[in-house]
Motif scaffolding. Sequence first.
Motif, short mmCIF file in Angstrom:
data_model
loop_
_atom_site.label_atom_id
_atom_site.label_comp_id
_atom_site.label_asym_id
_atom_site.label_seq_id
_atom_site.Cartn_x
_atom_site.Cartn_y
_atom_site.Cartn_z
N VAL A 61 0.83 -1.21 0.00
CA VAL A 61 0.00 0.00 0.00
C VAL A 61 0.86 1.26 0.00
N GLY A 62 0.63 2.13 -0.98
CA GLY A 62 1.20 3.46 -1.00
C GLY A 62 0.25 4.44 -0.34
N ALA A 63 0.66 5.72 -0.26
CA ALA A 63 -0.13 6.72 0.47
C ALA A 63 -0.39 7.93 -0.41
N TYR A 64 -1.62 8.47 -0.29
CA TYR A 64 -1.90 9.75 -0.93
C TYR A 64 -2.40 10.75 0.10
N THR A 65 -2.51 12.01 -0.31
CA THR A 65 -2.84 13.10 0.60
C THR A 65 -4.34 13.26 0.71
N SER A 66 -4.87 13.04 1.89
CA SER A 66 -6.30 13.24 2.14
C SER A 66 -6.54 14.38 3.13
N LYS A 67 -5.48 14.91 3.70
CA LYS A 67 -5.61 16.02 4.65
C LYS A 67 -4.33 16.83 4.58
N ASN A 68 -4.45 18.14 4.40
CA ASN A 68 -3.26 18.99 4.46
C ASN A 68 -3.45 20.20 5.36
N ILE A 100 4.98 16.42 11.34
CA ILE A 100 4.06 16.63 10.22
C ILE A 100 4.78 17.53 9.22
N ASP A 101 5.52 16.94 8.31
CA ASP A 101 6.37 17.75 7.44
C ASP A 101 6.27 17.31 5.99
N PHE A 102 5.09 16.80 5.59
CA PHE A 102 4.91 16.37 4.21
C PHE A 102 3.68 17.05 3.62
N PRO A 103 3.80 18.28 3.16
CA PRO A 103 2.63 18.93 2.55
C PRO A 103 2.27 18.26 1.23
N GLY A 104 1.08 18.54 0.74
CA GLY A 104 0.68 17.97 -0.53
C GLY A 104 -0.69 18.46 -0.94
N THR A 105 -0.96 18.43 -2.24
CA THR A 105 -2.27 18.78 -2.76
C THR A 105 -3.24 17.65 -2.47
N PRO A 121 -5.46 6.73 1.90
CA PRO A 121 -5.06 7.93 2.65
C PRO A 121 -3.95 7.63 3.65
N GLY A 122 -2.90 8.44 3.62
CA GLY A 122 -1.79 8.27 4.55
C GLY A 122 -1.08 9.57 4.86
N ASN A 123 -1.60 10.65 4.34
CA ASN A 123 -0.98 11.96 4.53
C ASN A 123 -2.10 13.02 4.55
N VAL A 124 -2.57 13.42 5.70
CA VAL A 124 -2.17 13.16 7.08
C VAL A 124 -3.35 12.43 7.74
N ILE A 125 -3.11 11.51 8.69
CA ILE A 125 -4.16 10.71 9.31
C ILE A 125 -4.16 10.94 10.82
N VAL A 126 -5.36 11.11 11.39
CA VAL A 126 -5.52 11.28 12.84
C VAL A 126 -5.97 9.94 13.43
#
Length: 563
Positions: free
Chosen positions: A322-329, A347-352, A377-382
């Motif tokens: 599993v790879g990760a995409y940005t679901s929260k920035n 938390i140092d990986f911004p993304g669209t 989703p893997g960037n960022v998860i609570v």
Amino acid sequence: QSGVTTAPMPYGTEYVGSPAILNRMRDEINESHGTHVAGIAGGNGGASNSIYKGVAYDSEIVLVSSGTNQGALDGINYIFQQATLQGKPAVINISQGTHIGPHDGTSSFDSMCNNLVGPGKLLVGSAGNEGSDEIHLSKTFSSTNNISYSFIDNFLQNNLNTNGVSLIDVWGEVGKNFEISVNVVKIINNQIQLIDYTPYYSTTVNNPSISTTLQDSDTSSSVDVTQIELQTETNSTNQKPHAMIFINNSAQDDNNHYILFEIKSSNGTVNSWITPKNPDFTNSNRPVKFTNFSISNTLYVNGDTNMTIGEVGGTGNSIISVGAYTSKNTYTAFNGTTVNNGPLPSIDFPGTLGSIASFSSKGPTADGRIKPDITAPGNVIVSSVSRFDSNYTSTSVETVSGLTDNTNNWYFAAMQGTSMSSPMVAGIIALWLQAKPNLTVAQIKTILQNTSITDSFTGTGSAIPNNTWGRGKINAYSGIQYINQFLNVDTFDTTNNFIVYPNPTSSKIFITSKEYVSSYEIYNTLGQKVKEGSFNAVLDQQELDLSALQNSLYILNFKGEKV
């Protein structure tokens, strides 16, 4: 932990039930990785109305704590045995990885996993977090192009780019041996001077342990020593030539002396990986004029971000990687701070939104398979963090919410990584197993192939699958629909001549037929024909693109006569 165990393992302690686990409290202090991962897959959120529940929050959870590959294998075996004893399916999440190994599915770990999985026994793993790091080096050698050089640079964990510790794992092709050497060079006024070097060590010789040192050109009173430990072999598991080199250059005290890594071979492709993820392999901005030895610029090899998919969670044939995409920035921290795109301590990986996470590791595997299999989703998860972790308090900028019983506090905090996207997929597969408990790895991959979300970020059509996104973004609901409409149809041969999935759809459908289909027609509610085409076959998951149609109700008509 040491102790008497009732578990089917010769070591460890087994804690069964909430009272025993709560009494044990924790394994490590000031560490929340496992707590966060478990919370994503199946945490109950701490309250009935919590928005921080995990994906499969009513599932039963078995946790295994181990820091070795063998311990992980024993844990997998233990969990699957427990599932068998209870007559239940199980999906295991592995949010860990390494770049020590052949990256081709032939490692001992991957081979053992192949033997452990089966119907209702599934493995999910994180792809890795090195997708933007040039930790991979590859070159195809010939009799006229038989050498490569690459600098070991960017030791970002230290104050100099030139000093630090690194481990290089090098793998060739079966029957095509290579030699390795480590050099110390000095760069002054855009010229390179060879200072010290090891002999060439060949994979034709099994050298289990070689230790040596190299020195820089400082004065005798301040000379800096580089420690080298290496081994060469023909690997007994896959018969590939293999070398491993440990370099301790932490004594280096200037920015003039560099490690230059060298490989020689007359044929075959050699792949190397360096850990930790800093330093990198690089040839950038290096002079090619030498004072005491000759080298061609074409022999420099730069590192790349291909094949950064990790061992343990990423490379196995039987593991859903599993790879990760940005679901929260952006989010609001517990202390009221609005956090936008980092950078923060963790938390140092911004993304669209919707884009691939910059850290998400890429394929292919060394044997050419597309990896990862899917992204989530893997960037960022609570998710939940350990109440024994002092890094998370009510004022920590990563902390998002909290609960208390007026004695203890439990917090939910933001993290990022494929360690977070992997349990997302594991939780979804747990829900799919509830619908069909005997799902196999092949069936999971079929579900992903037929239901995953594709868009402008992932690519569509022939661009999928690819070595960044796999099959795209996981779609939990469509996966359940597919299982119910296709995999759970037991009377297909007698009552279901056609299966059309998914219905409804936003872009495409898949058609499976018992009978020969010559053509199809699609009509709108006004009786107007809006699309038609030919099949002339019995259909096995035939894809039909409907993305050009407007959102509405349509009638699909099949014609089956042969002409």
